[in-house]
Enzyme design. Structure first.
Site, PDB file in Angstrom:
ATOM      1  N   GLY A   1       0.880  -1.335   0.074  1.00  0.00           N
ATOM      2  CA  GLY A   1       0.049  -0.004  -0.022  1.00  0.00           C
ATOM      3  C   GLY A   1       0.787   1.253   0.038  1.00  0.00           C
ATOM      4  O   GLY A   1       0.277   2.256   0.341  1.00  0.00           O
TER       5      GLY A   1
ATOM      6  N   ASN B   1       1.483   2.898  -2.631  1.00  0.00           N
ATOM      7  CA  ASN B   1       0.790   3.957  -3.445  1.00  0.00           C
ATOM      8  C   ASN B   1      -0.265   4.606  -2.667  1.00  0.00           C
ATOM      9  O   ASN B   1      -0.732   5.671  -2.795  1.00  0.00           O
ATOM     10  CB  ASN B   1       0.241   3.167  -4.800  1.00  0.00           C
TER      11      ASN B   1
ATOM     12  N   HIS C   1       0.370   1.250 -13.230  1.00  0.00           N
ATOM     13  CA  HIS C   1       1.330  -0.020 -13.725  1.00  0.00           C
ATOM     14  C   HIS C   1       2.740   0.380 -13.825  1.00  0.00           C
ATOM     15  O   HIS C   1       3.157   1.542 -14.016  1.00  0.00           O
ATOM     16  CB  HIS C   1       1.020  -0.231 -15.015  1.00  0.00           C
TER      17      HIS C   1
ATOM     18  N   ASP D   1      -4.556  -3.622 -19.208  1.00  0.00           N
ATOM     19  CA  ASP D   1      -3.330  -2.848 -19.313  1.00  0.00           C
ATOM     20  C   ASP D   1      -3.587  -2.055 -20.653  1.00  0.00           C
ATOM     21  O   ASP D   1      -2.615  -1.416 -21.098  1.00  0.00           O
ATOM     22  CB  ASP D   1      -1.992  -3.326 -19.237  1.00  0.00           C
TER      23      ASP D   1
HETATM   24  C1  GAR Z   1       3.320  -1.082  -7.442  1.00  0.00           C
HETATM   25  O1  GAR Z   1       4.692  -1.083  -8.038  1.00  0.00           O
HETATM   26  C2  GAR Z   1       2.273  -0.864  -8.559  1.00  0.00           C
HETATM   27  O2  GAR Z   1       2.605  -0.356  -9.518  1.00  0.00           O
HETATM   28  C3  GAR Z   1       2.261  -2.341  -8.907  1.00  0.00           C
HETATM   29  O3  GAR Z   1       2.113  -3.340  -7.868  1.00  0.00           O
HETATM   30  C4  GAR Z   1       3.149  -2.308  -6.765  1.00  0.00           C
HETATM   31  C5  GAR Z   1       2.134  -2.286  -5.469  1.00  0.00           C
HETATM   32  O4  GAR Z   1       2.867  -1.597  -4.429  1.00  0.00           O
HETATM   33  N1  GAR Z   1       1.196  -2.831  -9.629  1.00  0.00           N
HETATM   34  C6  GAR Z   1       1.011  -3.762 -10.713  1.00  0.00           C
HETATM   35  O5  GAR Z   1       2.089  -4.383 -11.092  1.00  0.00           O
HETATM   36  C7  GAR Z   1      -0.372  -3.780 -11.327  1.00  0.00           C
HETATM   37  N2  GAR Z   1      -0.401  -4.545 -12.647  1.00  0.00           N
HETATM   38  P1  GAR Z   1       2.203  -0.804  -3.308  1.00  0.00           P
HETATM   39  O6  GAR Z   1       1.134  -1.781  -2.718  1.00  0.00           O
HETATM   40  O7  GAR Z   1       3.126  -0.642  -2.410  1.00  0.00           O
HETATM   41  O8  GAR Z   1       1.358   0.280  -3.921  1.00  0.00           O
END
Ligand code: GAR
Length: 209
Positions: free
Chosen positions: A12, A14, A110, A151
């Site tokens: 989490g 982001n 992404h 995507d």
């Molecule tokens: C992030 O790097 C996001 O871009 C990626 O997963 C990670 C989640 O991190 N998402 C994908 O790959 C979707 N296809 P977070 O839980 O720390 O935000």
């Protein structure tokens, strides 16, 4: 007020970037109404609670089949009648019923420059492994609307990040997050909250003023 529901699966960071941007006034006229996770152990849920947002779990294992899970997820989202749904590290392919119920209202982050390194199998660390294997010198992140194809929805914002000699997937993932994801995701939400993103002929058009 843009009522926003955030879907998460993991750490989490982001989500945290969005919560911080709201607290700092970088995102305005927006509230995180709820955070929903498919994974009960997601640290993102803790981040949501700490920020005073409602945290909810909809877990596939609690349903007889995939269709029942999808319906439950849709029902959980509908409860909050969101204006925007943000996928912030949501590692479940978004159910068609959800995409159809919220056209051009779901955005995803992404961790690559779409259309490179995206689609089936490209998620999380796998993306950065593939980037390093191919030897590209620039990667980055993309915020896009979610449509029925994985995507492939209209691209809202992208930011490039350098790949450096000696990078591991983990080091590169962190750089992409710090330099791109945690910036463009809040920026995209702020733009949407202020009516600055339109979809025309399958492309997202961002107006600056
Ligand atoms: C992030 O790097 C996001 O871009 C990626 O997963 C990670 C989640 O991190 N998402 C994908 O790959 C979707 N296809 P977070 O839980 O720390 O935000």
């Amino acid at each position: 007020m843009l009522k926003t529901v955030v879907l998460v699966s993991g750490g989490g960071t982001n989500l945290q970037a969005i919560l911080d941007a709201i607290a700092q006034g970088k995102i305005t006229d927006t509230e995180i109404t709820a955070v929903i996770s498919n994974n009960p152990n997601a640290y993102a849920l803790e981040r949501a609670r700490k920020a005073g947002a409602e945290a909810k779990v909809v877990r596939p294992a609690d349903f007889a089949d995939r269709e029942a899970f999808h319906e439950a997820l849709l029902a959980a989202v509908n409860e909050y009648a969101p204006d925007l749904i943000v996928l912030a590290g949501f590692m479940v392919q978004v159910p068609l019923c959800l995409v159809r119920a919220y056209p051009n209202k779901i955005i995803n982050i992404h961790p690559a420059l779409i259309p490179s390194f995206c689609g089936k199998g490209f998620y999380g660390l796998h993306v950065h492994e593939a980037v390093l294997k191919r030897g590209v010198k620039l990667t980055g992140a993309t915020v896009h609307f979610v449509n029925e194809d994985l995507d492939e929805g209209p691209i809202i914002l992208q930011k490039a990040v350098a790949v450096k000699e000696g990078d591991t997937p983990e080091i590169l993932q962190r750089r992409v997050m710090e330099e791109a994801e945690w910036k463009i995701m809040p920026e995209a939400i702020q733009l949407i909250a202020h009516g600055k993103v339109r979809v025309r002929d399958g492309r997202a058009v961002v107006s600056e003023s």
